[in-house]
Design an enzyme around this catalytic site. Structure first.
Site, PDB file in Angstrom:
ATOM      1  N   ASP A   1      -1.388  -7.180  -5.082  1.00 55.86           N
ATOM      2  CA  ASP A   1      -2.691  -7.138  -4.429  1.00 55.86           C
ATOM      3  C   ASP A   1      -2.460  -7.697  -3.022  1.00 55.86           C
ATOM      4  OD1 ASP A   1      -5.136  -7.816  -3.361  1.00 55.86           O
ATOM      5  OD2 ASP A   1      -5.950  -8.634  -5.231  1.00 55.86           O
TER       6      ASP A   1
ATOM      7  N   ASP B   1       2.061  -1.941  -4.483  1.00 58.57           N
ATOM      8  CA  ASP B   1       0.667  -1.497  -4.427  1.00 58.57           C
ATOM      9  C   ASP B   1      -0.053  -2.128  -5.607  1.00 58.57           C
ATOM     10  OD1 ASP B   1      -1.726  -0.026  -3.838  1.00 58.57           O
ATOM     11  OD2 ASP B   1      -0.468   1.495  -2.884  1.00 58.57           O
ATOM     12  N   ILE B   2      -1.363  -1.958  -5.607  1.00 56.65           N
ATOM     13  CA  ILE B   2      -2.170  -2.524  -6.690  1.00 56.65           C
ATOM     14  C   ILE B   2      -1.823  -1.848  -8.027  1.00 56.65           C
ATOM     15  CG2 ILE B   2      -4.176  -1.015  -6.290  1.00 56.65           C
ATOM     16  CD1 ILE B   2      -4.736  -4.667  -6.537  1.00 56.65           C
TER      17      ILE B   2
ATOM     18  N   GLY C   1      -0.216   5.119  -1.145  1.00 59.65           N
ATOM     19  CA  GLY C   1      -1.206   5.912  -0.422  1.00 59.65           C
ATOM     20  C   GLY C   1      -0.577   7.098   0.298  1.00 59.65           C
ATOM     21  N   GLN C   2      -1.412   7.773   1.092  1.00 64.65           N
ATOM     22  CA  GLN C   2      -0.983   9.008   1.773  1.00 64.65           C
ATOM     23  C   GLN C   2       0.222   8.776   2.686  1.00 64.65           C
ATOM     24  OE1 GLN C   2      -3.684  10.503   4.728  1.00 64.65           O
ATOM     25  NE2 GLN C   2      -2.700  12.507   4.811  1.00 64.65           N
TER      26      GLN C   2
ATOM     27  N   GLY D   1       0.849  -1.199   0.000  1.00 60.69           N
ATOM     28  CA  GLY D   1       0.000   0.000   0.000  1.00 60.69           C
ATOM     29  C   GLY D   1       0.878   1.240   0.000  1.00 60.69           C
TER      30      GLY D   1
ATOM     31  N   TYR E   1     -14.658   0.172   9.206  1.00 58.24           N
ATOM     32  CA  TYR E   1     -13.214   0.406   9.334  1.00 58.24           C
ATOM     33  C   TYR E   1     -12.773   0.211  10.787  1.00 58.24           C
ATOM     34  CZ  TYR E   1      -8.960   3.373   9.290  1.00 58.24           C
ATOM     35  OH  TYR E   1      -7.702   3.886   9.414  1.00 58.24           O
TER      36      TYR E   1
ATOM     37  N   LYS F   1     -10.228  -2.555  12.360  1.00 62.90           N
ATOM     38  CA  LYS F   1      -9.000  -2.181  13.077  1.00 62.90           C
ATOM     39  C   LYS F   1      -9.014  -2.777  14.496  1.00 62.90           C
ATOM     40  CE  LYS F   1      -6.708   0.072   9.977  1.00 62.90           C
ATOM     41  NZ  LYS F   1      -5.464  -0.488   9.451  1.00 62.90           N
TER      42      LYS F   1
HETATM   43  C1  AKB Z   1      -9.999   8.218   8.687  1.00 64.57           C
HETATM   44  O1  AKB Z   1     -10.490   9.347   8.831  1.00 64.57           O
HETATM   45  O2  AKB Z   1     -10.652   7.215   8.353  1.00 64.57           O
HETATM   46  C2  AKB Z   1      -8.527   8.030   8.978  1.00 64.57           C
HETATM   47  C3  AKB Z   1      -8.295   7.576  10.385  1.00 64.57           C
HETATM   48  C4  AKB Z   1      -8.523   8.485  11.505  1.00 64.57           C
HETATM   49  O3  AKB Z   1      -7.928   6.449  10.580  1.00 64.57           O
HETATM   50  N1  AKB Z   1      -7.820   9.251   8.732  1.00 64.57           N
END
Ligand code: AKB
Length: 320
Positions: free
Chosen positions: A54, A37-38, A14-15, A11, A144, A148
């Protein structure tokens, strides 16, 4: 510091990945850092070794690890909070399968060290919002956040059961200018700078007083490399460390930017991300990170605003 490390970043486009790739290349040498990355991005530093990967494809992952004799993996591939709400099943699949792929390589001792980012999204509406402790109620309400939270439990499990050296940080919102943010709830704190410079108007998707924990990317990279360089015994938390720098609301960052651009204006039109933001902490207690491996942030809000405006304006000048 061990200079024989061979690092794979998953990855990497990404940012966080683009900046972490550059930082790790400086420490370990360009030829010891493989970005994957992909698909490739021109945001990666020139000359970067790159592999298309991937993150859910364990066969491809193993081939790359063997090809480059990789012993450390930074797994950054993930769907963030806002994007994940739009595609929950895929978010769960990507976020969990990629983690299991890497943890299992750690268990087989094919790789020796793993970095995996967690987030303030592991907290939820029942968590104390102010000075959120390291150990507290965690009932995340986003896909998300759930991924996590589950990931943290699995990291700790693999450490306890199989002695996998996995390390993790609960990132707050990250502010950077080099590459675009990747679909999070805290992204407004980057968009606001782009719009301040380009149109002098910003329509914010969060309400004006929604305070969230934030951090400048340089601090996030410093924390990541510091944690990965810390002696094994110092890393006492193997789920994920609370990590904090500053906290501010849309109104506070707007007022700070306005000091530089007096005719900048803002309006507020909260969308589904408002509810996500309200379920997250406003401020974070990160004393465990500060005590265990000497974490300390450098950038205050004024420093971030100065630097973001300067760097983005320079970038824009180069385009025209
Ligand atoms: C998001 O906003 O989803 C991320 C985070 C806080 O993990 N920047």
């Amino acid at each position: 510091m061990n200079r024989k490390e061979k690092i794979l970043i998953m990855g990497a486009c990404g940012q966080i990945g683009t900046e972490l790739t550059a930082a790790l290349q400086l420490t370990y040498g360009v030829n010891n850092v493989i970005a994957s990355d992909i698909k490739h991005s021109d945001k990666l530093p020139e000359g970067t070794l790159f592999e298309t990967l991937d993150a859910m494809d364990v066969k491809q992952l193993l081939t790359i690890i063997k090809k480059h004799s990789v012993n450390q993996v930074y797994l950054l591939a993930a769907l963030l909070s806002a994007t994940a709400e739009k595609n929950p099943e895929f978010a769960w699949k990507l976020n969990m399968e990629s983690l299991f792929n890497v943890l299992n390589l750690g268990k087989e001792k094919i790789i020796q060290k793993i970095y995996w980012p967690s987030s303030i999204a592991v907290f939820g509406p029942t968590t104390p919002r102010v000075n959120t402790p390291q150990f507290t109620i965690m009932e995340p309400s986003t896909v998300y956040g759930i991924s996590k939270q589950a990931g943290e439990r699995w990291c700790e499990y693999y450490f306890n059961k199989f002695n996998v050296d996995v390390r993790s940080l609960r990132y707050p919102g990250l502010i950077s200018w080099k590459s675009e943010p990747g679909g999070g709830t805290t992204d407004y704190a980057i968009h606001i700078f782009h719009e301040a410079i380009k149109t002098k108007r910003y329509n914010c998707f969060l309400e004006e007083n929604t305070t969230l924990p934030m951090m400048y990317m340089d601090d996030a990279i410093k924390a990541t490399t510091q944690l990965m360089d810390a002696p094994f015994e110092s890393v006492r938390i193997r789920s994920s460390y609370n990590l904090s720098a500053i906290s501010f609301s849309p109104k506070e960052i707007f007022e700070e930017i306005k000091k530089h651009i007096p005719d900048f204006s803002i309006s507020y039109l909260p969308d589904f991300r408002q509810k996500i933001a309200e379920s997250w902490p406003a401020t974070i207690d990160d004393n465990c990170a500060r005590n265990d491996w000497d974490w300390n942030h450098s950038y205050k809000l004024t420093d971030i605003v100065d630097e973001m405006l300067k760097m983005l304006s320079n970038d824009l000048k180069k385009l025209f």
